[in-house]
Design an enzyme around this catalytic site. Structure first.
Site, PDB file in Angstrom:
ATOM      1  N   SER A   1      -1.270 -10.176  -6.612  1.00  0.00           N
ATOM      2  CA  SER A   1      -1.648  -9.305  -7.713  1.00  0.00           C
ATOM      3  C   SER A   1      -0.645  -8.204  -8.011  1.00  0.00           C
ATOM      4  O   SER A   1      -0.784  -7.475  -8.983  1.00  0.00           O
ATOM      5  CB  SER A   1      -3.018  -8.688  -7.423  1.00  0.00           C
ATOM      6  OG  SER A   1      -2.966  -7.876  -6.265  1.00  0.00           O
TER       7      SER A   1
ATOM      8  N   SER B   1      -0.666 -10.981  -2.052  1.00  0.00           N
ATOM      9  CA  SER B   1      -0.400 -10.183  -3.246  1.00  0.00           C
ATOM     10  C   SER B   1       0.870  -9.355  -3.190  1.00  0.00           C
ATOM     11  O   SER B   1       1.290  -8.798  -4.196  1.00  0.00           O
ATOM     12  CB  SER B   1      -1.594  -9.266  -3.548  1.00  0.00           C
ATOM     13  OG  SER B   1      -2.676 -10.041  -3.995  1.00  0.00           O
TER      14      SER B   1
ATOM     15  N   LYS C   1       1.856   0.535  -7.498  1.00  0.00           N
ATOM     16  CA  LYS C   1       0.887  -0.362  -8.114  1.00  0.00           C
ATOM     17  C   LYS C   1      -0.314   0.458  -8.574  1.00  0.00           C
ATOM     18  O   LYS C   1      -0.737   1.396  -7.890  1.00  0.00           O
ATOM     19  CB  LYS C   1       0.476  -1.410  -7.086  1.00  0.00           C
ATOM     20  CG  LYS C   1      -0.441  -2.508  -7.581  1.00  0.00           C
ATOM     21  CD  LYS C   1      -0.662  -3.500  -6.439  1.00  0.00           C
ATOM     22  CE  LYS C   1      -1.608  -4.623  -6.805  1.00  0.00           C
ATOM     23  NZ  LYS C   1      -1.794  -5.571  -5.666  1.00  0.00           N
TER      24      LYS C   1
END
Length: 532
Positions: free
Chosen positions: A194, A218, A113
């Site tokens: 996220s 997330s 990420k």
């Protein structure tokens, strides 16, 4: 406002590359995408047998990214490719040839990420143009652990900008730097966030594994919505250093994978003591043996509480989870209907803690990992966004950042009271209490609802979430595919006490192996309501 209200082709593409033979499908018929949809162990077996190289596997994933992510359905999960990926893969092949295999992830392509620092030629930006082209001073501990394990970091994934802590009206999976990530199971629907790009990428077979990060939901929410396994570990098992933060009292990285086995292998690689993160000393050796947990029969005799106060948001989802509960019973689990107490007593205090910690932690990260950036703190980022509002603020604002900027330091009594409230009601009078009273090994509930239509006018529309209790407590949470609603994946969550990660993996693995619900996505433009 509750955190979850604002947080948040099967084509085997490409040539095998000059250094290895063509990668034949592993376990024919089992994986629609052949070797690219296979797991770590199958890929390792082929490399050990000389039928595949890391360079070949990496080449094929990069070709698939070009075919699926940047063309075709254009799911837009990848924000940046590592220009050194093939070079790293070649080095892993050389080491294998010399009988220097570092471990189960040797030569395995992984994605990070884009809030996880890498001290290489890639940027680390949290999706913000304020950090565009800013290279981190060094690797995050998670990235360093993966490199030491022999993994090939092939790129960074898109995310909800600033990990969905910018606005109360945000659209998950959108960042100014990366644009919008699409859901592989229905391109007009959201991936949640996220860790949106990590979820979409692994669902679509763009790498073997990905790392996500979670403050509240997330990892587990996009994993559930993208038909994956996601593990949010106990706080302290995985270092937080080098990860662009929201809140140190809840932040953690964790695996996102197509199977429990793959997720457990990654968790074993990324956890460990980091001198730069003192909390990891507290967790040293406490998480258990994740790999030994990968055995069937792990549900026999397990006492599992069904958190009924997290049902009732969606009848179709509840029906899927009721079938999952029946399977748990069939596998020998003892189910106890219960409610998780006090789950409504830390919504506001959780947000308060995040706002205080976001301001302090972000400044500390920028000072240590991005000293050459043009922004040094929250106020700078707010000003940057205002100056570049056409690019940064076209769909929603930055109210959360503005609220955070108004907060005092971490010695403020209001902050300390909010944090104490969180721990009281999420831990001692929440998860710990119900597990002690009923002598439970785990709690289960729907992870959340199915993917919603992406809507830049109204923002995200969450339909239920089981993420907050474990997130606020800092306790482990695993989601596993449980079925589908109109073709959209739904996950079953296992939550436990602190450091029960290995036990949860054992239960999740047994459930997964008994059901095998995951199906590869087909990238339809929208959902067919005839499919349930």
């Amino acid at each position: 406002m509750d955190r979850r209200q604002f947080v948040r082709i099967g084509v085997a593409a490409g040539a095998a590359g000059a250094t290895g033979a063509q990668a034949a499908p592993a376990a024919a018929g089992k994986h629609a995408g052949g070797i690219l949809d296979a797991g770590v162990r199958e890929q390792q077996q082929m490399m050990e047998a000389g039928k595949l190289t890391s360079h070949a596997l990496t080449s094929q994933y990069l070709a698939r990214i070009r075919t699926i992510d940047k063309a075709g359905p254009r799911i837009n999960a990848i924000i940046e490719i590592n220009p050194e990926a093939l070079k790293i893969a070649l080095e892993m092949d050389r080491e294998r040839h010399l009988k220097r295999v570092r471990g189960p992830l040797h030569g395995i392509p992984v994605l990070l990420k884009d809030n996880i620092a890498t001290g290489d030629r890639m940027s680390t930006t949290a999706g913000s143009l304020a950090l565009s082209n800013v290279r981190a001073a060094r690797d995050a501990h998670v990235a360093a652990q993966l490199r030491a394990a022999g993994a090939v970091i092939i790129g960074k994934t898109n995310l909800s900008e600033w990990a969905n802590m910018r606005s109360t009206h945000s659209v998950s999976g959108w960042s100014a730097r990366g644009g919008l990530t699409l859901n592989p199971y229905s391109l007009d629907r959201n991936c949640s966030g996220s860790s949106s790009g990590s979820g979409a990428a692994i669902a679509a077979g763009l790498a073997t594994l990905a790392v996500g990060t979670e403050t509240d939901g997330s990892i587990v929410s996009p994993a559930s919505i993208c038909g994956l396994v996601g593990i949010k570990p106990t706080l302290g098992l995985v270092s937080r250093s080098g990860i662009i933060p929201i809140a140190h009292s809840q932040d953690t990285a964790g695996p996102m994978a197509r199977s429990v086995a793959d997720a457990a292998l990654m968790l074993a690689a990324i956890c460990g003591v980091d001198p730069k993160d003192p909390i990891t000393r507290e967790g040293a050796g406490k998480g258990g043996d994740y790999l030994a947990s990968l055995r069937t029969g792990g549900l026999e005799g397990a006492r599992i509480g069904v958190a009924r106060n997290f049902f009732g948001e969606n009848d179709a989802v509840d029906a899927v989870i009721e079938k999952a509960l029946a399977e748990l019973r069939a596998q020998g689990a003892v189910l106890i209907d219960t409610e998780l107490p006090n789950a409504n007593k830390y919504g506001d205090s959780e947000t308060e803690v995040m706002l205080y910690e976001f301001k302090a932690d972000l400044a500390a990260y920028l000072k240590e990992y991005a000293p050459n950036a043009s922004v040094a703190n929250m106020a700078d980022i707010i000003a940057f966004n205002q100056k570049h509002r056409q690019q940064e603020l076209p769909y929603f604002g930055q109210e959360q950042m503005e609220r955070a900027q108004q907060k005092g330091g971490l010695d403020t009594p209001a902050y300390r009271e909010a944090l104490a409230n969180n721990h009281r009601y999420a831990r001692a009078e929440g998860i710990d209490r119900v597990m002690r009273e009923h002598r439970l090994d785990a709690l289960v509930a729907p992870t959340g609802g199915p993917a919603w239509l992406t809507d830049f006018v109204n923002g995200d529309r969450f339909t239920g979430s089981f993420s907050s209790p474990a997130a606020v407590a800092g306790y482990p949470h695993i989601t596993v595919p449980a079925g589908y609603v109109h073709g959209l994946p739904v996950g079953l969550s296992f939550v436990g006490a602190a450091y029960s990660d290995a036990a949860l993996i054992r239960m999740a693995y047994s459930y997964e192996q008994a059901t095998l619900h995951r199906r590869a996505p087909q990238f339809p433009p929208s959902v067919s309501l005839a499919v349930r």
